[in-house]
Design a protein around this motif. Structure first.
Motif, short mmCIF file in Angstrom:
data_model
loop_
_atom_site.label_atom_id
_atom_site.label_comp_id
_atom_site.label_asym_id
_atom_site.label_seq_id
_atom_site.Cartn_x
_atom_site.Cartn_y
_atom_site.Cartn_z
N VAL A 87 0.87 -1.19 0.00
CA VAL A 87 0.00 0.00 0.00
C VAL A 87 0.90 1.23 0.00
O VAL A 87 1.83 1.35 0.80
CB VAL A 87 -0.94 0.04 1.22
CG1 VAL A 87 -1.71 1.36 1.24
CG2 VAL A 87 -1.92 -1.13 1.18
N THR A 88 0.61 2.14 -0.91
CA THR A 88 1.39 3.38 -1.00
C THR A 88 0.54 4.55 -0.53
O THR A 88 -0.60 4.71 -0.97
CB THR A 88 1.84 3.63 -2.44
OG1 THR A 88 2.60 2.51 -2.91
CG2 THR A 88 2.66 4.90 -2.55
N LEU A 89 1.13 5.32 0.38
CA LEU A 89 0.45 6.53 0.84
C LEU A 89 0.75 7.69 -0.09
O LEU A 89 1.89 7.85 -0.58
CB LEU A 89 0.89 6.90 2.26
CG LEU A 89 0.48 5.98 3.40
CD1 LEU A 89 0.95 6.57 4.72
CD2 LEU A 89 -1.04 5.80 3.43
N GLY A 90 -0.23 8.51 -0.35
CA GLY A 90 -0.03 9.77 -1.06
C GLY A 90 -0.43 10.92 -0.17
O GLY A 90 -0.85 10.74 0.99
N TYR A 91 -0.30 12.11 -0.66
CA TYR A 91 -0.65 13.26 0.16
C TYR A 91 -1.14 14.40 -0.71
O TYR A 91 -0.80 14.52 -1.88
CB TYR A 91 0.55 13.73 0.99
CG TYR A 91 1.80 14.01 0.20
CD1 TYR A 91 1.98 15.22 -0.48
CD2 TYR A 91 2.81 13.06 0.13
CE1 TYR A 91 3.13 15.45 -1.21
CE2 TYR A 91 3.97 13.30 -0.59
CZ TYR A 91 4.13 14.50 -1.26
OH TYR A 91 5.25 14.75 -1.99
#
Length: 844
Positions: A87-91
């Motif tokens: 899972v990749t977090l973005g912002y």
């Protein structure tokens, strides 16, 4: 402008409602609200046209560091294989301009995505943000939480500390890594109490943070001895006249301690005027929002702010953050798309990284050094650490979702959340359950109100040799959930307001009342302003600042200073008193003279003078006189039962016996010389037997009175309180028991004395060479005068002087009888023996 990367390719995004933003795509996009600028554009209130190209002003390097910390945390989590695998977090981080309106617009744009337009259709779409990190402002956080709470969209604030946000019924989806102001307010109240600062000023911001913070402090001070001298509110537009008035009020107030609830910009505006008016010697107590704020702790403010003490969030050292901040340019493929970096370059180097802006173009060799600016200052990572924890809390909540086993979830029929279609309500639920340890080994969780455990460093501003401010940690405050917390401060390390290391500054309205006084609140003023009134007689105060005086217990009285209770003076005529000694000696001398007279008369008992005076009655009279002198000794000393019974009975019987003897002698003389009729032989009725019988009867009457008195109401030892110039005394005396008995004893003596005086007066001119009736008359005159004067003196004399007056009357009347009756006889017997003949005595 938004710079985004999706699938590794850069794309440009336009967000109409957000002044400036930074975006990066991911499986889950976290929103972020940061006051990168602190002044929003003024709104168009006439609504005649749409305002275009309005931008926020006053770049805030500190807040930009918070934004970059969010990016750093996201990248750190994405690079961690043990947290959020696959899972990749973005912002999507936006500038709020420190205004409620722009903050709400930015938040609404994030969660709806309606205001986000794509400049390149290949970039794809920006997903709706399911959770937001922010905001810094309490007021803006309330506005956003009220709005987004309807949709169950969670917020994790890193700086909003208002106690009001702990209302779980109103803000069920609000969380924060910033402790509630309730803990800080309690710590401030404890500091004020510990230092003895009972007269303090309050300064707060004109926003929810200031209002609720001050209210929390006032609530914490309720029930303590601390009073508020004034409360000043800093307006948001900082008008010059208002700021001047506020600082003048602070300066003229006698309250030396000043407690503040301000954000950094408000504190900066206030202290600019404080320094301008040269306000020194105030002890500033800072809240966590500005105690380590570099813009305030500049060398220019040292004279006014040295020694400031305040509370700061726990300081952290985030590994790698300093290098990350310093290498910001290397992460930007094209600086044209980052307006924040452009302004940072202008702030740090005075040049522009791109040619499309006014000003000199940077050479490209500019290097940002760690710690060389507020942006890269990682020595006081406190709020920055809160941002870091907020991102990790969200990451761990998502990680717990991934660990959910089908059928064991918290939702309908045990379903687990779908991370690809994540719902805000699901994140809110898992945020409540997070319980993890950060990479810095700090345990993090949220209570039922979304609040974390409170932990503060107590910061003191020290001045270095280079005339800069050093933030020195002099204590700690830790509050676990459900408790007020533990407070510790190292007093030896504290520098006080004005830069002094001496005694703790005094900030009181009235100095504590000294021993022997009590506090009396001044009418119309706070309870800390009071007068010191001396304690009343019989009351003491043995502690400084006593509210009330303490009544001394029974048989005790206050000393002259009203500081201690001392035993009341016991007052009675003792043998050790000067008066007791004098009266004892006088009594003993009188008894000795009487004994000497008795011996003289006994030795010369065969002489005509003694024989002519009926030696038996004379000896009886001398014996009774000796008893009169000796009975005075029974009145001296502490009254006890036997002495009280003996005093008046011995006195009454002795004087009756004495006066009866005199009455008998007077009657004999009167009868002897008044028998002038032929054949009249009255002398046979006053012979020795009749004289003894008369003396016995008169004495027995007094004895009977005394027996009845002692039987029915005898005198008893008693105590009586009297007041004199030195306070109350306990008078030990013999209570008469029966006033009637005492009156009868004295009255009977007075009756016999009056009869004896009357008969002696009638016989005063009888024709004999030695007329004893004259002597008896003089003696009885003295006796009667003494006892007539005795009555008012006895009644009006206080304490032991009552007994002294009675003894004096006994001795004076006894000496009067002894000297008037026996001195002339002894003179003739001893010094004029030629007159001690029958011929001389019988000569008319």
């Amino acid at each position: 402008m938004i710079r985004g990367v999706f699938g590794g390719e850069p794309c440009q995004l336009m967000v109409k409602s957000i002044p400036a933003s930074v975006y990066q795509a991911g499986n889950v996009v976290i929103g972020g609200l940061f006051p990168v600028h602190v002044k929003a554009p003024q709104p168009e209130l006439e609504f005649r046209m749409e305002k275009l190209n309005d931008s926020c002003e006053i770049f805030n390097q500190r807040a930009y560091r918070w934004l970059q910390t969010m990016i750093f945390a996201v990248e750190e989590i994405n690079n961690n294989p043990n947290l959020l695998p696959n899972v990749t977090l973005g912002y999507l981080a936006a500038d709020t301009c420190l205004a409620e309106s722009t903050t709400l617009l930015a938040a609404m744009a994030m969660v709806t995505g309606h205001e986000v337009n794509l400049a390149n259709s290949e970039c794809g779409s920006v997903p709706m943000v399911p959770v937001i990190v922010g905001d810094a402002s309490t007021s803006a956080s309330i506005v956003v939480a009220d709005t987004l709470g309807v949709f169950d969209i969670p917020m994790v604030s890193y700086l909003a500390s208002c106690m009001c946000l702990s209302d779980n019924s109103r803000y069920p989806s609000f969380f924060r890594t910033m402790p509630s102001d309730a803990a800080q307010a309690w710590a401030m109240a404890e500091l004020l109490r510990l230092m003895g600062w009972t007269w303090v000023g309050l300064v707060s911001a004109d926003d929810d943070f200031g209002r609720f913070g001050i209210q929390m402090l006032v609530d914490a001070l309720r029930g303590t001895e601390v009073c508020v001298a004034y409360h000043e509110v800093i307006p948001k537009d900082y008008p010059k006249m208002t700021m001047q008035r506020i600082v003048k009020n602070i300066q003229k107030s006698t309250a030396r301690a000043v407690v503040t609830f301000l954000i950094g910009q408000d504190a900066k505006a206030l202290f600019e005027e404080v320094v301008h008016q040269n306000v020194t010697e105030k002890q500033w107590i800072a809240n966590d929002a500005w105690v380590t704020y570099g813009t305030v702790s500049v060398p220019h403010n040292i004279p006014s702010l040295a020694g400031t003490i305040g509370f700061a969030l726990r300081k952290a050292d985030i590994p790698g953050l300093g290098a990350f901040l310093a290498h910001i340019k290397s992460r930007m493929s094209s600086p044209n798309f980052d307006p924040f970096m452009k302004e940072l370059w202008e702030e740090l180097f005075g040049c522009s990284p791109s040619a499309d802006l006014r000003g000199a173009l940077c050479s490209g060799s500019e290097v940002i050094g760690i710690g060389e600016s507020l942006y890269t200052d990682v020595s006081q990572l406190r709020i920055t650490y809160n941002v870091y924890k907020a991102v990790y809390a969200i990451a761990h909540a998502i990680n717990d979702m991934l660990a959910c086993e089908p059928g064991k979830g918290f939702f309908l029929k045990g379903q687990c959340p779908d991370v690809q279609r994540l719902q805000p309500l699901q994140i809110a639920h898992y945020l409540r359950e997070v319980n993890f340890t950060t990479p810095l080994e700090e345990w993090i969780n949220f209570d039922e109100n979304g609040d974390p455990p409170a932990s503060y460093d107590i910061i003191n501003w020290h001045v270095t040799a280079e005339r800069t401010i050093e933030f020195v940690t002099v204590g700690h405050f830790v509050s676990s959930q459900g408790s007020n917390g533990q407070f510790h401060i190292d007093m030896d390390r504290v520098v006080w307001g004005g830069g002094s290391r001496q005694e703790v500054p005094v900030s009181v309205c009235s100095s504590p009342c000294p021993l022997g006084t009590r506090t009396a609140v001044q009418k119309g003023r706070p309870v800390c302003c009071f007068d010191c009134l001396p304690c009343a007689e019989g009351k003491i105060s043995n502690q400084t600042g006593s509210l009330e005086c303490i009544q001394c217990p029974e048989r005790f009285w206050s000393n002259s200073n009203h500081t201690v209770c001392i035993p009341q003076q016991v007052d009675f005529l003792s043998y050790t008193d000067t008066m007791g000694i004098v009266l004892s000696i006088t009594s003993a001398v009188g008894a000795t003279l009487t004994a000497a007279t008795f011996a003289t008369f006994f030795y010369y008992r065969h002489t005509p003078l003694v024989r002519a005076n009926n030696s038996e009655v004379i000896f009886m009279l001398l014996l009774s006189l000796k008893l009169c002198f000796l009975c005075a000794l029974a009145f001296i000393g502490q009254p006890v039962v036997w002495s009280c019974l003996l005093r008046h009975t011995l006195f009454g019987i002795s004087f009756v016996l004495c006066i009866s003897c005199l009455l008998s002698r007077t009657l004999v003389v009167l009868v002897a010389f008044r028998s002038t009729l032929p054949g009249e032989n009255l002398i046979r009725y006053v012979g020795p037997v009749q004289q003894r019988l008369g003396i016995s009867i008169c004495t027995l009457v007094q004895v009977l009175i005394c027996v009845l008195w002692l039987t029915f109401a005898p005198p008893q030892p008693a105590e009586r309180d009297i007041m004199d110039n030195w306070g109350p005394k306990i008078v030990l005396e013999c209570a008469n028991g029966s006033v009637v008995g005492f009156s009868l004893v004295l009255g009977y003596i007075g009756l016999l004395a009056f009869v004896c005086l009357l008969l002696a007066f009638l016989a005063r001119k009888l024709p004999d060479n030695f007329n004893e009736a004259k002597l008896i008359t003089f003696s009885m005159l003295i006796f009667c005068n003494v006892w007539v004067a005795f009555v008012p003196a006895y009644i009006s004399s206080p304490g032991k002087y009552t007994v002294a007056v009675e003894i004096f009357a006994i001795l004076a009347s006894s000496y009067g009888l002894l000297l008037c009756i026996f001195a002339p006889k002894c003179f003739i017997i001893l010094l004029r023996p030629e007159k001690n003949t029958k011929k001389h005595i019988m000569t008319r």
